[in-house]
Design a protein around this motif. Structure first.
Motif, short mmCIF file in Angstrom:
data_model
loop_
_atom_site.label_atom_id
_atom_site.label_comp_id
_atom_site.label_asym_id
_atom_site.label_seq_id
_atom_site.Cartn_x
_atom_site.Cartn_y
_atom_site.Cartn_z
N ILE A 9 -3.60 1.50 -12.51
CA ILE A 9 -5.03 1.67 -12.50
C ILE A 9 -5.50 2.79 -11.86
O ILE A 9 -5.43 2.86 -10.41
N ASN A 10 -5.94 3.86 -12.61
CA ASN A 10 -6.33 4.98 -11.95
C ASN A 10 -7.26 5.73 -12.64
O ASN A 10 -6.99 5.79 -13.97
N LYS A 11 -8.22 6.52 -11.96
CA LYS A 11 -9.14 7.12 -12.80
C LYS A 11 -8.69 8.67 -13.43
O LYS A 11 -9.34 8.89 -14.21
N CYS A 45 0.60 -1.31 -0.02
CA CYS A 45 0.19 0.05 0.01
C CYS A 45 0.85 1.30 -0.04
O CYS A 45 2.01 1.32 0.20
N SER A 46 0.29 2.50 -0.17
CA SER A 46 1.00 3.74 -0.21
C SER A 46 0.90 4.21 1.38
O SER A 46 0.53 3.49 2.30
N LYS A 47 2.08 5.25 1.47
CA LYS A 47 2.05 5.44 2.87
C LYS A 47 0.94 5.95 3.65
O LYS A 47 0.49 5.67 4.67
N ILE A 104 6.59 10.78 -6.08
CA ILE A 104 7.98 10.52 -6.32
C ILE A 104 8.50 9.69 -5.22
O ILE A 104 9.30 8.92 -5.18
N GLN A 105 8.00 9.90 -3.72
CA GLN A 105 8.27 9.10 -3.02
C GLN A 105 7.82 7.75 -2.77
O GLN A 105 8.42 6.78 -2.40
N HIS A 106 6.60 7.43 -3.51
CA HIS A 106 6.26 6.10 -3.57
C HIS A 106 7.16 5.49 -4.84
O HIS A 106 7.38 4.29 -4.48
N LEU A 107 7.35 6.16 -6.02
CA LEU A 107 7.98 5.49 -7.16
C LEU A 107 9.35 5.03 -6.59
O LEU A 107 9.92 4.22 -7.04
N ILE A 144 -3.16 4.70 -6.69
CA ILE A 144 -2.24 5.22 -6.19
C ILE A 144 -1.62 6.38 -7.20
O ILE A 144 -1.52 6.16 -8.45
N SER A 145 -1.47 7.68 -6.78
CA SER A 145 -1.26 8.77 -7.66
C SER A 145 0.30 8.58 -8.52
O SER A 145 0.58 9.13 -9.56
N GLY A 146 1.03 7.87 -7.64
CA GLY A 146 2.42 7.82 -8.01
C GLY A 146 3.45 8.98 -7.88
O GLY A 146 4.37 9.49 -8.47
C1 FAD Z 1 9.15 12.63 3.58
C2 FAD Z 1 8.30 11.93 2.78
C3 FAD Z 1 8.21 10.65 2.81
C4 FAD Z 1 7.17 9.87 1.96
N1 FAD Z 1 7.35 8.53 1.80
C5 FAD Z 1 6.55 7.80 1.05
C6 FAD Z 1 6.55 6.48 0.86
O1 FAD Z 1 7.47 5.78 1.16
N2 FAD Z 1 5.56 5.81 0.16
C7 FAD Z 1 4.48 6.17 -0.24
O2 FAD Z 1 3.44 5.88 -0.83
N3 FAD Z 1 4.37 7.66 -0.09
C8 FAD Z 1 5.40 8.65 0.64
N4 FAD Z 1 4.94 9.78 0.87
C9 FAD Z 1 3.70 10.48 0.41
C10 FAD Z 1 3.72 10.78 -1.04
O3 FAD Z 1 4.21 11.97 -1.26
C11 FAD Z 1 2.26 10.78 -1.47
O4 FAD Z 1 1.42 11.61 -0.68
C12 FAD Z 1 1.47 9.35 -1.34
O5 FAD Z 1 2.41 8.43 -2.03
C13 FAD Z 1 0.10 9.64 -1.96
O6 FAD Z 1 -0.50 8.04 -1.82
P1 FAD Z 1 -1.83 7.89 -2.62
O7 FAD Z 1 -1.33 7.68 -4.20
O8 FAD Z 1 -2.40 6.59 -2.02
O9 FAD Z 1 -2.81 9.04 -2.57
P2 FAD Z 1 -3.28 10.17 -3.26
O10 FAD Z 1 -2.26 10.94 -3.76
O11 FAD Z 1 -4.51 10.57 -2.43
O12 FAD Z 1 -3.90 9.48 -4.67
C14 FAD Z 1 -4.92 8.58 -4.78
C15 FAD Z 1 -4.98 8.46 -6.22
O13 FAD Z 1 -5.98 7.46 -6.58
C16 FAD Z 1 -6.85 7.79 -7.58
N5 FAD Z 1 -8.27 7.57 -7.34
C17 FAD Z 1 -9.19 8.05 -6.79
N6 FAD Z 1 -10.28 7.38 -6.57
C18 FAD Z 1 -10.03 6.34 -7.70
C19 FAD Z 1 -10.93 5.20 -8.17
N7 FAD Z 1 -12.37 5.14 -7.67
N8 FAD Z 1 -10.43 4.55 -8.92
C20 FAD Z 1 -9.30 4.50 -9.54
N9 FAD Z 1 -8.11 5.59 -9.10
C21 FAD Z 1 -8.80 6.32 -7.99
C22 FAD Z 1 -6.67 9.37 -7.66
O14 FAD Z 1 -6.87 9.92 -9.00
C23 FAD Z 1 -5.22 9.52 -7.28
O15 FAD Z 1 -4.22 9.47 -8.15
C24 FAD Z 1 6.21 10.48 1.30
C25 FAD Z 1 6.15 12.05 1.74
C26 FAD Z 1 6.91 12.62 2.29
C27 FAD Z 1 6.85 14.14 2.62
#
Ligand code: FAD
Ligand code: AMP
Lengths: 312, 239
Positions: free
Chosen positions: A276-278, A224-226, A261-264, A257-259
């Motif tokens: 898979i992303n909307k 999962c993402s963070k 840089i920290q996740h990538l 997952i948005s992608g």
């Molecule tokens: C110091 C630091 C370290 C970090 N380390 C990490 C790390 O190790 N790992 C990490 O993951 N993040 C890390 N982050 C956080 C990172 O910057 C992002 O905030 C995080 O990865 C976003 O998680 P997400 O993609 O799940 O959520 P969001 O950014 O909220 O993205 C959700 C995505 O889901 C899509 N979506 C929404 N609904 C649907 C649907 N019904 N069907 C399909 N798609 C949908 C949206 O279009 C969006 O792209 C770090 C940040 C910092 C500042």
């Protein structure tokens, strides 16, 4: 002779150990010695011999993991060995630095390539959390190399293996394990060949059933993402990325997952990435091999049905 | 405590790919070291004692070290050398740890720049102390250290006597951030700069490389997601 540390998990040598064996046998001209702590299960030694291990030393007498006692036992049984290969697992990384001090060697962890030995001994290792690689020359005569799971081809090199048993005394109880909790039956994320991962786009923990079902059908681990682990939707051990676990599966499927840089940073070395992303503008599509723009809640049921059909 | 590029940094290399390009890069406390620092503060607040931050780095690390002092460390030691490799760093740190007579040393699980994950174990071996990696809980109770740590495929609880060295994993605690009072106090806290000891070369970084660029993504129709499974099976051959 090249040595490997054959970490065993309840008597079983996992794929990462076989990769260490394959690595060692490709750089050694005169055989590979494996050290293992505690008796492996019947038939396990044959797995090692398939990848070039000519001698297995089984060390008895250590009853629970302690980095200091294990490292001493490994170093003591590998006297005269110049190069030691281990898997870059949690256990491997607890031991490798200690052994390198005992062997007075040069240490490289996170290694993803066989060494270039044309001019010294240079390995490629992952740095900057997936955003780069470095070539490191190991200068000391003794070398300790911890290899990232899934980065070395499992090249067979069947040989015959001899097994010797030896025993050490657990002189001091340096650290004492008071309980162990293994997630039974689950594939450890760091070693999984397929990973199905989901982010905030899944809306809530109650929707992870579909993610787990798809993972189950594909024989995959879940990640999962963070934010998802920060909100306790999923255990933190599933969090991948710069501040989570770095993985290198053959297939990484990212759902909602948005992608960032920290996740990538933690997943970009995966061989094939599916997103898979909307949102068609989600940055993750730039790092993907395959993708579907659409709603995860409509797409996952189709993927589950197709994976079931493909299985039959 | 290691000083690393901010997590949003685009990583590039210069000088014919032999150096990390620091132009325009912001440096921060390694995220895992924010955890180990916070945990160290919690431990001395519950028990007693002081917290020292030790960094191997050049003068450009001082601003980040001041931030650690602002978060609450009592003093800092900077070993004035470029942190060329984990083994070099550990030798330097072991030297100041022995001189300082500490009961516990906390590191991060890994530095997010060189990702060695080495320093905790190296220190354990150099100091001849037990070492406990990737800890999600650390407590000191009645003179013993109690840990919960990640293991491959699970978690474990461990007890050790002191002194001990341990590394911080995510989940250990909520990292503290500096407040105004802390920032003011940090200005006058001691930051002692010491010369490195001589140790010979373990390894040498000869060059760097960026991950190879991806080809454009191949998209499938959302109404026909089954095609994706087919491509993964028959084309990419990964399932
Ligand atoms: C110091 C630091 C370290 C970090 N380390 C990490 C790390 O190790 N790992 C990490 O993951 N993040 C890390 N982050 C956080 C990172 O910057 C992002 O905030 C995080 O990865 C976003 O998680 P997400 O993609 O799940 O959520 P969001 O950014 O909220 O993205 C959700 C995505 O889901 C899509 N979506 C929404 N609904 C649907 C649907 N019904 N069907 C399909 N798609 C949908 C949206 O279009 C969006 O792209 C770090 C940040 C910092 C500042
Ligand atoms: N230059 C440094 N100075 C002080 N501590 C460091 C330095 N580099 C690494 N460390 C410590 O060692 C941990 C693991 O780093 P590494 O082994 O490089 O992945 C970091 O989280 C820090 O706690």
């Amino acid at each position: 002779m090249t040595g490997i540390y054959a970490e065993n998990s309840e008597g079983i040598f996992k794929k990462s150990v076989l990769e260490a064996a394959a690595y060692a046998s490709q750089i050694s001209t005169d055989g590979v010695i494996a050290v293992c702590i505690g008796e492996p299960n019947a038939g396990e030694a044959d797995k090692l011999s398939k990848y070039g291990v000519t001698k297995l030393i089984v060390v008895e007498g250590l009853h629970s993991f302690d980095a200091q006692n294990y490292s001493k036992a490994i170093a003591a049984n590998l006297e005269g060995i110049k190069t030691l290969i281990l898997a870059n697992t949690y256990e491997g990384k607890s031991i490798a630095p200690r052994v390198s001090v005992l062997m007075n060697g040069s240490l490289a962890t996170n290694v993803v390539s066989l060494p270039d030995m044309s001019n010294g001994f240079t390995v490629k290792r992952g740095v900057f959390s997936g955003k780069g690689f470095a070539y490191v020359q190991l200068n000391r005569e003794n070398k300790i190399v911890a290899i990232t799971p899934n980065s070395i081809e499992l090249k067979e090199n069947p040989v015959s293996i001899s097994i010797v048993k030896t025993s050490v005394s657990e002189s001091e109880k340096l650290t004492q394990i008071t309980s162990t909790n293994k997630t039974a039956g689950k594939i450890p994320l760091t070693e999984a060949e397929i990973v199905v991962s989901a982010g905030r786009g899944m809306k809530g923990p109650e929707n992870w059933g579909m993610v787990e079902e798809l993972a189950g059908l594909l024989g995959a681990a879940t990640a999962c993402s963070k934010p998802v682990s920060d909100m306790d939707w999923r255990p933190h051990s599933e969090h991948v990325g710069q501040t989570g676990i770095t993985i290198k599966p053959n297939l990484y499927i990212a759902i909602g997952i948005s992608g960032a840089i920290q996740h990538l940073a933690g997943v970009s070395s995966s061989k094939v990435i599916v997103v898979i992303n909307k949102d068609p503008e989600a940055p993750f599509f730039k790092a993907a091999d395959y993708g579907i723009v659409g709603d995860a809640f409509e797409i996952l049921p189709q993927l589950i049905a197709a994976a079931k059909a493909a299985k039959n | 405590m290691s000083v690393v590029p901010d997590t949003t940094t685009k990583i590039t290399f210069t000088d014919n790919n032999t150096k990390f390009n620091t132009a325009g890069v912001q440096f921060i406390i390694n995220p895992y070291d924010e955890l180990s620092l916070t945990k160290a503060l919690e431990i001395v607040e519950k028990n007693s004692g002081t917290v020292t931050v030790a960094t191997v780095g050049l003068a450009d690390s001082d601003a980040v070290i001041r931030k650690a002092l602002a978060i609450g460390a009592n003093d800092a030691i900077r070993i004035n050398a470029e942190p060329v490799d984990g083994q070099f760093v550990a030798e330097q740190l072991a030297h100041v740890i022995l001189e300082g007579g500490y009961d516990m040393v906390l590191t991060g699980r890994e530095s997010i720049d060189y990702n060695g994950g080495q320093v905790c174990g190296l220190l354990g071996a150099l100091l001849n102390w037990p070492s406990v990696n990737v800890c999600t809980k650390i407590d000191v109770i009645d003179g013993n250290a109690h840990f919960e740590r990640d293991i491959d495929g699970g978690r474990e609880t461990v007890i050790s006597s002191l002194p001990v060295v341990a590394s911080a994993q995510k989940d250990l605690c909520e990292p503290r951030i500096p407040n105004m009072k802390g920032i003011m106090a940090a200005r006058t806290k001691p930051l002692n700069v010491v010369a490195p000891i001589a140790v010979d070369g373990f390894g040498h970084y000869s060059s760097f490389e960026s991950p190879s660029a991806k080809q454009a993504v191949r998209l499938f129709d959302a109404q026909n997601a089954a095609q994706l499974i087919d491509a993964l099976k028959n084309e990419a051959k990964v399932i």
